[in-house]
Design a protein around this motif. Sequence first.
Motif, PDB file in Angstrom:
ATOM      1  N   UNK A 189       0.870  -1.192   0.000  1.00  0.00           N
ATOM      2  CA  UNK A 189       0.000   0.000   0.000  1.00  0.00           C
ATOM      3  C   UNK A 189       0.897   1.229   0.000  1.00  0.00           C
ATOM      4  N   UNK A 190       0.506   2.226  -0.727  1.00  0.00           N
ATOM      5  CA  UNK A 190       1.335   3.419  -0.806  1.00  0.00           C
ATOM      6  C   UNK A 190       0.473   4.669  -0.733  1.00  0.00           C
ATOM      7  N   UNK A 191       0.764   5.510   0.246  1.00  0.00           N
ATOM      8  CA  UNK A 191       0.149   6.843   0.314  1.00  0.00           C
ATOM      9  C   UNK A 191       1.272   7.822   0.034  1.00  0.00           C
ATOM     10  N   UNK A 192       1.254   8.373  -1.186  1.00  0.00           N
ATOM     11  CA  UNK A 192       2.362   9.267  -1.578  1.00  0.00           C
ATOM     12  C   UNK A 192       2.389  10.511  -0.691  1.00  0.00           C
ATOM     13  N   UNK A 193       3.567  11.057  -0.546  1.00  0.00           N
ATOM     14  CA  UNK A 193       3.734  12.251   0.292  1.00  0.00           C
ATOM     15  C   UNK A 193       2.903  13.416  -0.271  1.00  0.00           C
ATOM     16  N   UNK A 194       2.363  14.211   0.630  1.00  0.00           N
ATOM     17  CA  UNK A 194       1.644  15.438   0.236  1.00  0.00           C
ATOM     18  C   UNK A 194       2.335  16.598   0.958  1.00  0.00           C
ATOM     19  N   UNK A 195       3.461  17.053   0.403  1.00  0.00           N
ATOM     20  CA  UNK A 195       4.263  18.056   1.128  1.00  0.00           C
ATOM     21  C   UNK A 195       3.529  19.387   1.310  1.00  0.00           C
ATOM     22  N   UNK A 196       2.552  19.648   0.388  1.00  0.00           N
ATOM     23  CA  UNK A 196       1.885  20.962   0.476  1.00  0.00           C
ATOM     24  C   UNK A 196       0.553  20.895   1.218  1.00  0.00           C
ATOM     25  N   UNK A 197       0.246  19.729   1.789  1.00  0.00           N
ATOM     26  CA  UNK A 197      -1.061  19.599   2.449  1.00  0.00           C
ATOM     27  C   UNK A 197      -1.142  20.534   3.653  1.00  0.00           C
ATOM     28  N   UNK A 198      -2.291  21.175   3.833  1.00  0.00           N
ATOM     29  CA  UNK A 198      -2.520  22.078   4.969  1.00  0.00           C
ATOM     30  C   UNK A 198      -3.537  21.441   5.914  1.00  0.00           C
ATOM     31  N   UNK A 199      -3.507  21.543   7.208  1.00  0.00           N
ATOM     32  CA  UNK A 199      -2.494  22.360   7.900  1.00  0.00           C
ATOM     33  C   UNK A 199      -1.147  21.656   8.055  1.00  0.00           C
ATOM     34  N   UNK A 200      -1.101  20.318   7.768  1.00  0.00           N
ATOM     35  CA  UNK A 200       0.172  19.623   7.953  1.00  0.00           C
ATOM     36  C   UNK A 200       0.497  18.821   6.705  1.00  0.00           C
ATOM     37  N   UNK A 231       4.892  -0.495   8.373  1.00  0.00           N
ATOM     38  CA  UNK A 231       4.746   0.743   7.613  1.00  0.00           C
ATOM     39  C   UNK A 231       6.101   1.449   7.569  1.00  0.00           C
ATOM     40  N   UNK A 232       6.457   1.899   6.385  1.00  0.00           N
ATOM     41  CA  UNK A 232       7.732   2.609   6.200  1.00  0.00           C
ATOM     42  C   UNK A 232       7.408   4.052   5.850  1.00  0.00           C
ATOM     43  N   UNK A 233       7.918   4.933   6.660  1.00  0.00           N
ATOM     44  CA  UNK A 233       7.620   6.352   6.454  1.00  0.00           C
ATOM     45  C   UNK A 233       8.844   7.048   5.893  1.00  0.00           C
ATOM     46  N   UNK A 234       8.676   7.691   4.729  1.00  0.00           N
ATOM     47  CA  UNK A 234       9.745   8.472   4.076  1.00  0.00           C
ATOM     48  C   UNK A 234      10.990   7.645   3.791  1.00  0.00           C
TER      49      UNK A 234
END
Length: 504
Positions: A124-135, A490-493
Amino acid sequence: MTWQPNGKHLIAGEWVGGSATFRSEPSSGPAHDFAVGTVDLVNRACEAAEEAFWTYSATPRAARAAFLDAIADEIEKRGPAITEIGTQESGLPAARLEGERGRTTGQLRLFASHIRDGAYLDLRHDAALPDRQPLPRPDLRMVQQPIGPVAVFGASNFPLAFSTAGGDTAAALAAGCPVVVKGHSAHPGTGEIVAEAILAAIESCDMPRGVFSLIQGGRRDVGTALVQHPLIKAVGFTGSLAGGRALFDLCAQRPEPIPFFGELGSVNPMFLLPEAVKARGAQIGQGWAGSLTMGAGQFCTNPGIAVVARGAEGDAFVAAAREALEKVAPQTMLTDGIAEAYRKGKSRFDTRNAVRPLLTNDDDGRQASPNLYETDADTYLQDHALGEEVFGPLGLVVRVSGPDEMEVLAKGFEGQLTATLHMDQGDTATARRLLPILQRKAGRVLVNGFPTGVEVADSIVHGGPYPASTNFGATSVGTLSIRRFLRPVCYQNLPDGLLDALTA
Ligand code: NAP
């Protein structure tokens, strides 16, 4: 020349003997001496399994799949010798052993193709959302990873398919977990020759030696030390409720509790709905007799209980079953102990006033003949002992007043491996009432069939709520059984340079 057992344990590629021995008790052919297992050997096998884990779990899937295929090939090469020692030790007919061998090699090959395919990793992969607000959201990947060394206890009644290289071993090896098998004392020679096949595959595929060990039994402390060993991370067990419960409790009491996947017994109730009984009650009765006596009734899926309404149509079903059972000759049971346990189980029925004997037989030694009894729903619900598995060809008919009482009875059953409905089109409304109950009670719900015979497939479930199994979220047969020996991580970053290592 006839294959001769060496009587030793296989510990991480080495055949190890010992001064204390136990003698096998075959139903025919020569008895052999086998070294008794020890706690020291358990320690050696578990330490070797842990060491092998670091290499084996990181071995590419394609190589593990080739290893499983090689085990199947090596078992086939030894086919006639396996049948010879297997029939001697278990008393099962050669055709049954040959069929079971095909099932065993089929399971190994099924797991090989399952891990080649890779879907079991459940990536399973949830791609990074670097611009997501508020975090911002980090990059998240989930992969199923093998858990570590697995202990396997096989059953007496499946010396191949639920034993040394049986479903638990195949699933654990496929997942990437080394295996330590506690050999069953009912078939030590069969266990040894299958271990020999696994060793040949380890050598030809250049796998780490500690990936597989077989410790023969002979003493109960081998099994208890194995499930308590700190390096063992899960247990696959097929056997009796009493044995399974004892080992399950030990797993729970460990400083680090571990999952115990116990596949235990069941009475596998069949519910005969009115239209089906009217149309073909006698035919169902004959079919039931065949399923109940197959393999001397020594199947965990043996349909021990038939629920049918009172009245002439139900009587015809009972009469046909009785008549067919009467013609079945005594059969050889797997061990003297199992034959004795069958007699004890039968005596529970003989000594109850509200249970009517329809057909009773007394046998000596290792022989067993069918027995058939009848009771009513109230008696069944009030007497817990009537719902306990009798391992052998014993059937109980529970007579009910109609669908309402059938529903009450269904709710009263404990967890089962299977539940069966015999129905016709006109029974659909009653079946609709029963289905929500049966699916809560059993791992597999069948219509118009008999539960003996468990298909090895992607969709099969061989498990069920306790006491059918100790972990109702799992199956011990079919490809889903690999999940028991995997753990989601789960592997983060994780940077690109490390990703390939996750799914080799
Ligand atoms: P079992 O007597 O429970 O033995 C299974 C294994 O557990 C053996 O290796 C045995 O050692 C060991 N063991 C049992 N009690 C123990 C204890 N208290 N401490 C340590 N080790 C213990 O069962 P079985 O006679 O082999 O098998 C028949 C049963 O299996 C039936 O009830 C049947 O319904 C069930 N079964 C279930 C399935 C399924 O998939 N659900 C399939 C087949 C059979 P020893 O060798 O030393 O006795």
